[in-house]
Structure formats: structure tokens, C-alpha cells
Motif scaffolding. Structure first.
Motif, PDB file in Angstrom:
ATOM      1  N   ARG A  13       0.815  -1.215   0.000  1.00  0.00           N
ATOM      2  CA  ARG A  13       0.000   0.000   0.000  1.00  0.00           C
ATOM      3  C   ARG A  13       0.847   1.262   0.000  1.00  0.00           C
ATOM      4  O   ARG A  13       0.527   2.248  -0.664  1.00  0.00           O
ATOM      5  CB  ARG A  13      -0.942  -0.003   1.222  1.00  0.00           C
ATOM      6  CG  ARG A  13      -1.958   1.138   1.185  1.00  0.00           C
ATOM      7  CD  ARG A  13      -3.064   0.974   2.200  1.00  0.00           C
ATOM      8  NE  ARG A  13      -2.604   1.273   3.547  1.00  0.00           N
ATOM      9  CZ  ARG A  13      -2.649   0.410   4.569  1.00  0.00           C
ATOM     10  NH1 ARG A  13      -3.103  -0.816   4.374  1.00  0.00           N
ATOM     11  NH2 ARG A  13      -2.214   0.740   5.757  1.00  0.00           N
ATOM     12  N   PRO A  16       4.124   2.691  -3.377  1.00  0.00           N
ATOM     13  CA  PRO A  16       3.927   3.693  -4.436  1.00  0.00           C
ATOM     14  C   PRO A  16       3.967   5.128  -3.921  1.00  0.00           C
ATOM     15  O   PRO A  16       4.427   6.034  -4.623  1.00  0.00           O
ATOM     16  CB  PRO A  16       2.532   3.356  -4.993  1.00  0.00           C
ATOM     17  CG  PRO A  16       2.286   1.945  -4.603  1.00  0.00           C
ATOM     18  CD  PRO A  16       2.992   1.753  -3.312  1.00  0.00           C
ATOM     19  N   TRP A  17       3.507   5.354  -2.679  1.00  0.00           N
ATOM     20  CA  TRP A  17       3.535   6.701  -2.100  1.00  0.00           C
ATOM     21  C   TRP A  17       4.974   7.171  -1.891  1.00  0.00           C
ATOM     22  O   TRP A  17       5.292   8.339  -2.128  1.00  0.00           O
ATOM     23  CB  TRP A  17       2.793   6.718  -0.762  1.00  0.00           C
ATOM     24  CG  TRP A  17       1.310   6.735  -0.922  1.00  0.00           C
ATOM     25  CD1 TRP A  17       0.476   5.656  -0.902  1.00  0.00           C
ATOM     26  CD2 TRP A  17       0.478   7.885  -1.128  1.00  0.00           C
ATOM     27  NE1 TRP A  17      -0.825   6.064  -1.096  1.00  0.00           N
ATOM     28  CE2 TRP A  17      -0.858   7.428  -1.236  1.00  0.00           C
ATOM     29  CE3 TRP A  17       0.733   9.241  -1.249  1.00  0.00           C
ATOM     30  CZ2 TRP A  17      -1.931   8.285  -1.451  1.00  0.00           C
ATOM     31  CZ3 TRP A  17      -0.342  10.103  -1.452  1.00  0.00           C
ATOM     32  CH2 TRP A  17      -1.649   9.626  -1.556  1.00  0.00           C
ATOM     33  N   ALA A  20       6.419   8.031  -5.211  1.00  0.00           N
ATOM     34  CA  ALA A  20       5.759   9.257  -5.684  1.00  0.00           C
ATOM     35  C   ALA A  20       6.333  10.500  -4.994  1.00  0.00           C
ATOM     36  O   ALA A  20       6.512  11.547  -5.636  1.00  0.00           O
ATOM     37  CB  ALA A  20       4.251   9.176  -5.443  1.00  0.00           C
ATOM     38  N   ARG A 138      -1.437   0.659 -13.524  1.00  0.00           N
ATOM     39  CA  ARG A 138      -2.105   1.424 -12.455  1.00  0.00           C
ATOM     40  C   ARG A 138      -1.080   2.086 -11.524  1.00  0.00           C
ATOM     41  O   ARG A 138      -1.186   3.280 -11.217  1.00  0.00           O
ATOM     42  CB  ARG A 138      -3.014   0.487 -11.649  1.00  0.00           C
ATOM     43  CG  ARG A 138      -3.794   1.176 -10.536  1.00  0.00           C
ATOM     44  CD  ARG A 138      -4.668   0.178  -9.807  1.00  0.00           C
ATOM     45  NE  ARG A 138      -3.914  -0.814  -9.074  1.00  0.00           N
ATOM     46  CZ  ARG A 138      -3.384  -0.601  -7.866  1.00  0.00           C
ATOM     47  NH1 ARG A 138      -3.532   0.567  -7.263  1.00  0.00           N
ATOM     48  NH2 ARG A 138      -2.722  -1.561  -7.246  1.00  0.00           N
ATOM     49  N   ILE A 139      -0.071   1.332 -11.093  1.00  0.00           N
ATOM     50  CA  ILE A 139       0.933   1.861 -10.148  1.00  0.00           C
ATOM     51  C   ILE A 139       1.771   2.961 -10.803  1.00  0.00           C
ATOM     52  O   ILE A 139       1.998   4.022 -10.217  1.00  0.00           O
ATOM     53  CB  ILE A 139       1.859   0.731  -9.625  1.00  0.00           C
ATOM     54  CG1 ILE A 139       1.060  -0.367  -8.932  1.00  0.00           C
ATOM     55  CG2 ILE A 139       2.914   1.297  -8.684  1.00  0.00           C
ATOM     56  CD1 ILE A 139       0.411   0.034  -7.635  1.00  0.00           C
ATOM     57  N   GLY A 141       0.953   4.855 -13.291  1.00  0.00           N
ATOM     58  CA  GLY A 141       0.082   6.032 -13.454  1.00  0.00           C
ATOM     59  C   GLY A 141       0.003   6.834 -12.168  1.00  0.00           C
ATOM     60  O   GLY A 141       0.078   8.070 -12.185  1.00  0.00           O
ATOM     61  N   PHE A 142      -0.092   6.132 -11.030  1.00  0.00           N
ATOM     62  CA  PHE A 142      -0.204   6.807  -9.732  1.00  0.00           C
ATOM     63  C   PHE A 142       1.072   7.576  -9.386  1.00  0.00           C
ATOM     64  O   PHE A 142       1.015   8.743  -8.968  1.00  0.00           O
ATOM     65  CB  PHE A 142      -0.494   5.769  -8.635  1.00  0.00           C
ATOM     66  CG  PHE A 142      -0.487   6.347  -7.250  1.00  0.00           C
ATOM     67  CD1 PHE A 142      -1.593   7.026  -6.758  1.00  0.00           C
ATOM     68  CD2 PHE A 142       0.632   6.234  -6.432  1.00  0.00           C
ATOM     69  CE1 PHE A 142      -1.581   7.578  -5.487  1.00  0.00           C
ATOM     70  CE2 PHE A 142       0.657   6.772  -5.161  1.00  0.00           C
ATOM     71  CZ  PHE A 142      -0.459   7.451  -4.684  1.00  0.00           C
ATOM     72  N   ILE A 143       2.244   6.948  -9.597  1.00  0.00           N
ATOM     73  CA  ILE A 143       3.490   7.607  -9.162  1.00  0.00           C
ATOM     74  C   ILE A 143       3.927   8.737 -10.091  1.00  0.00           C
ATOM     75  O   ILE A 143       4.742   9.569  -9.707  1.00  0.00           O
ATOM     76  CB  ILE A 143       4.651   6.603  -8.959  1.00  0.00           C
ATOM     77  CG1 ILE A 143       5.056   5.950 -10.280  1.00  0.00           C
ATOM     78  CG2 ILE A 143       4.323   5.576  -7.903  1.00  0.00           C
ATOM     79  CD1 ILE A 143       6.303   5.103 -10.192  1.00  0.00           C
ATOM     80  N   ILE A 145       1.798  11.010 -11.383  1.00  0.00           N
ATOM     81  CA  ILE A 145       0.944  12.198 -11.174  1.00  0.00           C
ATOM     82  C   ILE A 145       1.677  13.293 -10.387  1.00  0.00           C
ATOM     83  O   ILE A 145       1.669  14.458 -10.794  1.00  0.00           O
ATOM     84  CB  ILE A 145      -0.395  11.811 -10.495  1.00  0.00           C
ATOM     85  CG1 ILE A 145      -1.274  11.050 -11.505  1.00  0.00           C
ATOM     86  CG2 ILE A 145      -1.148  13.054 -10.001  1.00  0.00           C
ATOM     87  CD1 ILE A 145      -2.493  10.403 -10.898  1.00  0.00           C
TER      88      ILE A 145
END
Length: 475
Positions: A13, A16-17, A20, A138-139, A141-143, A145
Motif C-alpha cells: 500500500r 507507491p507513495w 511518488a 495502475r501503479i 500512473g499513480f506515481i 501524477i
């Protein structure tokens, strides 16, 4: 394929944060600095039109280390290297804030670049190895942004800090983020290594690195460094000789840094050369525009920062329309037409003067931002789209190097042009500093337009035969 240990729920969980945060820290730093250059020049008693070394030192360091990043992560583990990258970046930021001269600041930016070079590729590598392929889009794309948000808020935040605090704060803001990042890496990043231990091409790395450094210093020699033309020619010749020696050697050894066979893929060859020349124009944009607004048009730092907002916002919006446009028209039409349009818009910035309405300036910058964004997306995708899995990693690495190198050369080239035109002010040349900026934009625009001839070499079917790539490499 390296073994992928199963991630526990908490790591899956938060990982990726963590990546990012690192991406955001790097992309914010890359854009927050441009607005602050005139204030930094005043404080360090330097000419604001000769501050490009601060940007080039960072970009060149990043370009030099990217080829080694994968091997370093495999050798020492992703956890240690990612932690060390954030620590180095934070230490470099602190040294930048403490700098009392331009040479000290450039040295600190090199240290910052050592960290920055490892953050982006090693962060991608962690995600690639930690998650199944089905989760990758998906991952990723998230990092990415936060990486897009950096250019949106960077210039405005930089302008505000310079006007109401001091320029030192644009570097000090990285320290709390760095502390959080280091803690998070130690807690959540798994220590992943490649299963195969390959030998690093040390001599190839030295030859390729020497070529990049010598060519960039030669470009800088025409601008900020004021080197005699003979010395510039010798540096340029030395750089070209190192590059030739690298490619001749790479053709007949096992596991070279970048294999010449990559260029047998036509879209890759066109994409790499197009990236190199098209970014010479667009890479100068974030450097030239804040200087034009503050030095030539008299804007305050916060006004100049706010004026860059349409450029970044339009770039984000244009990303969503890039794919359908490319699928409808094909890469050749999009890239040839868009490169010509990019050159025309860059040259049109040469018409900006004190009489230009503010709303028209904002519209010009917004259109430039959208065109630039479409250019990067299309160029990067066409470069990688036809490579097979075995070549994709090496091709991606070379694309990242060329992107960084051409951006630093773009800034060096713009600095050299601006320095040359400014020296002519009052000497039977241009009459004002604004005139020097106008001529610089026109010249840079013509250079960008010439890159359209490279993209016109694509065929109508190039890029359409391959399946859609999962990842676009930006910058």
C-alpha cells in the motif's frame, strides 16, 4: 526475470507513495529554480543572463549517472541506493542553500544531481520488480501524477518564496520532504536485486560520459565561460572523438552500455535523433521565459511564476488528448506537424514586448505548453514502441540519457545565444536586452523547426504495428 518476493499488505500500500514523494521532490526542484535565477544572481553578484550553469550542472550529472543506475541498484540493492539517493539529494539541497558564490552553488547542484540521477530510474525499477505486470499500469500512473504537479506549482512557489522570503528557501523546502522520504524508504522499500550479475561496461561508461561532458562544456564555453573559439573547437572535437570511440567499441563487445544494434530499429533511431534536436528548442523554454519576464519586461518573481501556470496546466491537459490524436493521424503526421508548430510558437515569443497584452502572453504560453507536452509524449512513445523486450531496458535508459543531455544542451545553447546577442547591445547590433531575448527566441525556434526533417523520415505505418506501450517516459 528477477524473483519477486510477495509484498506484505502494508508495504504494497505504501511503496507507491514513497516513490511518488521522491518523484515529486525531483520534479518540483527542476521547475522551482528557474523563477529564482535573477534573485540568486543579484545576491551572488552575478549576471542573471549567465546563470545557466546552475541548471546545466544538475542536468548533466543526472544524464551521466543514469546509465549506471540499474547496475548500481543490482549491485547494492534498491533499498540502500534509493535511501542514499534521497539523502544525497537532501544534502545537495542544504549545500545549495548555504552557497555564497556561483561556483559553490554549481558544486552543490552536482551533489544534488548525484541523488536525482538515482531517484527516478531506481524508483521505477522498484515498482517494476515489486508488482505483477497486471498492476504495473495502475501503479506507474499513480506515481507519475506528482511528477506532473511539480511543474504546475514549482514556478509559482519559487516566485512567491523569492519575493516574500529568500531564494534559499527553494532548496530548504526539500529538507523536511527528504527526512520523511528517508524514513519511509527504510520502513517500506524492499531490498530487491537482479538475479543475474552482469559486468558493468566501465570503459564504455567513461567514454560516453567524457563525450557528454566535453560537448556540454564546449557549448558553455561560447556562453557563460567565455572560452576562446579555438578551445571550444578542441573540446567539441574531443567530445566527438570519445563518442566515436564508444560506438566503435560497443559494436564488438558483450553487454555494452548501449548497443549500436538498437539503432537497427527504425522508429528508435528516428525517435532518439528527433528527441536530441527537438529538445534543444523546447529545453530552453523553462530557462528563457522567467528570465524574459523578469530581466527584460520587469515582472516581479511572483508575477513571473504565476505567468508560467498556463504553460504547465495546458501541458497536463494535452496529455489526455495525445493518444487519440496519435492513433487517428499516426506518428509521422503528428510529430512532423507538431515539431514545425513548436518551432513557429517558439519564434513567435520573439514578438513579445512591453506592449504585448498580458492575456495574449498567457495564451501564447498555454499553446506552447500544450504543443510541448504532445511533442514529448509522441517522441518518447515512438522511440520505444517497436523495441523487443530484450532491448526495451537498454533503449529506455538511452532515451532517458538523451532527454537529459538534450535539455542541458538546450539551456547551454540558449545561454550562449543570449550571451552573444546581449554582448552586441549598443555595438551596432541589437539595441536593448529585450531585443537580445527576441533574437534568441527566433533562433531557437528555427532550430526546433529543423528537427521536423528527422520525423518526416518515419513511414505512415511506423508505430502502428506494435502494441501500445504501457509506459511513457517523460522529461
Amino acid at each position: 526475470m528477477p524473483n519477486r518476493p510477495p509484498l506484505d499488505a502494508i508495504t504494497a500500500r505504501w511503496l507507491p507513495w514513497v516513490v511518488a514523494i521522491a518523484f515529486f521532490m525531483q520534479s518540483l526542484d527542476g521547475t522551482i529554480l528557474n523563477t529564482a535565477l535573477p534573485a540568486m544572481a543579484r545576491d551572488l553578484a552575478e549576471d542573471p543572463l549567465r546563470m545557466q550553469g546552475v541548471i546545466i550542472a544538475y542536468m548533466l550529472t543526472v544524464a551521466l549517472l543514469i546509465p549506471a543506475s540499474g547496475w548500481i541498484a543490482d549491485r547494492f540493492g534498491t533499498k540502500k541506493i534509493f535511501f542514499g539517493a534521497i539523502l544525497l539529494f537532501s544534502l545537495g539541497s542544504l549545500l545549495c542553500a548555504l552557497s555564497s558564490s556561483l561556483s559553490m552553488l554549481i558544486g552543490a547542484r552536482v551533489i544534488q544531481g548525484l541523488g536525482g540521477a538515482l531517484m527516478l530510474p531506481v524508483g521505477r525499477l522498484v515498482v517494476l520488480r515489486a508488482y505483477p505486470r497486471s498492476e504495473l499500469v495502475r501503479i506507474m500512473g499513480f506515481i507519475t501524477i506528482p511528477g506532473l504537479l511539480g511543474p504546475l506549482i514549482g514556478p509559482t512557489m519559487g516566485g512567491w518564496m523569492v519575493e516574500y522570503l529568500t531564494w534559499h528557501w527553494i532548496f530548504l523546502i526539500n529538507l523536511p520532504v527528504g527526512v520523511i522520504g528517508c524514513y519511509a524508504v527504510w520502513k517500506f522499500i524492499p531490498d530487491l536485486r537482479g538475479t543475474e550479475r552482469t559486468r558493468f561496461d566501465s570503459l564504455g561508461f567513461l567514454l560516453f560520459g567524457a563525450a557528454m561532458v566535453l560537448i556540454t562544456i564546449a557549448m558553455e564555453g561560447l556562453g557563460e565561460l567565455h572560452l576562446p573559439h579555438l578551445r571550444v573547437m578542441l573540446l567539441l572535437f574531443g567530445g566527438m572523438a570519445c563518442l566515436a570511440a564508444y560506438w566503435l567499441r560497443a559494436g564488438h563487445i558483450e553487454n555494452p552500455l548501449f548497443a549500436p544494434s538498437l539503432f537497427k530499429t527504425r522508429t528508435f533511431a528516428v525517435g532518439i535523433l528527433g528527441n536530441l534536436f527537438a529538445r534543444l528548442g523546447s529545453g530552453a523554454l523553462p530557462f528563457l521565459v522567467p528570465l524574459l519576464l523578469q530581466v527584460a519586461l520587469g515582472y516581479s518573481p511572483s508575477q513571473a511564476g504565476m505567468s508560467m501556470l498556463p504553460l504547465a496546466a495546458a501541458a497536463m491537459v494535452a496529455k489526455w488528448g495525445a493518444r487519440p490524436l496519435i492513433e487517428r493521424l499516426g506518428y509521422r503526421i503528428v510529430l512532423t506537424g507538431n515539431t514545425l508548430l513548436l518551432g513557429i510558437m517558439l519564434a513567435s515569443m520573439g514578438l513579445v514586448s512591453e506592449q504585448t497584452p498580458y492575456w495574449l502572453l498567457l495564451c501564447l504560453l498555454a499553446v506552447l505548453g500544450a504543443i510541448n507536452s504532445l511533442q514529448f509524449t509522441a517522441m518518447n512513445t515512438v522511440t520505444l514502441i517497436d523495441l523487443d523486450d530484450a532491448s526495451a531496458s537498454s533503449g529506455n535508459s538511452l532515451l532517458s540519457v538523451v532527454a537529459q543531455l538534450s535539455l542541458s544542451l538546450g539551456v547551454a545553447c540558449a545561454g550562449a545565444l543570449l550571451g552573444g546577442f546581449t554582448a552586441e547591445v549598443g555595438n551596432d547590433g541589437v539595441e536593448t536586452v529585450l531585443g537580445a531575448f527576441q533574437l534568441t527566441f527566433v533562433t531557437v525556434g528555427i532550430m526546433a523547426m529543423l528537427a521536423a526533417t528527422i520525423f518526416s523520415q518515419l513511414s505512415k505505418e511506423d508505430g502502428r504495428r506494435a502494441k501500445r506501450r504501457e509506459e511513457h517516459i517523460e522529461h
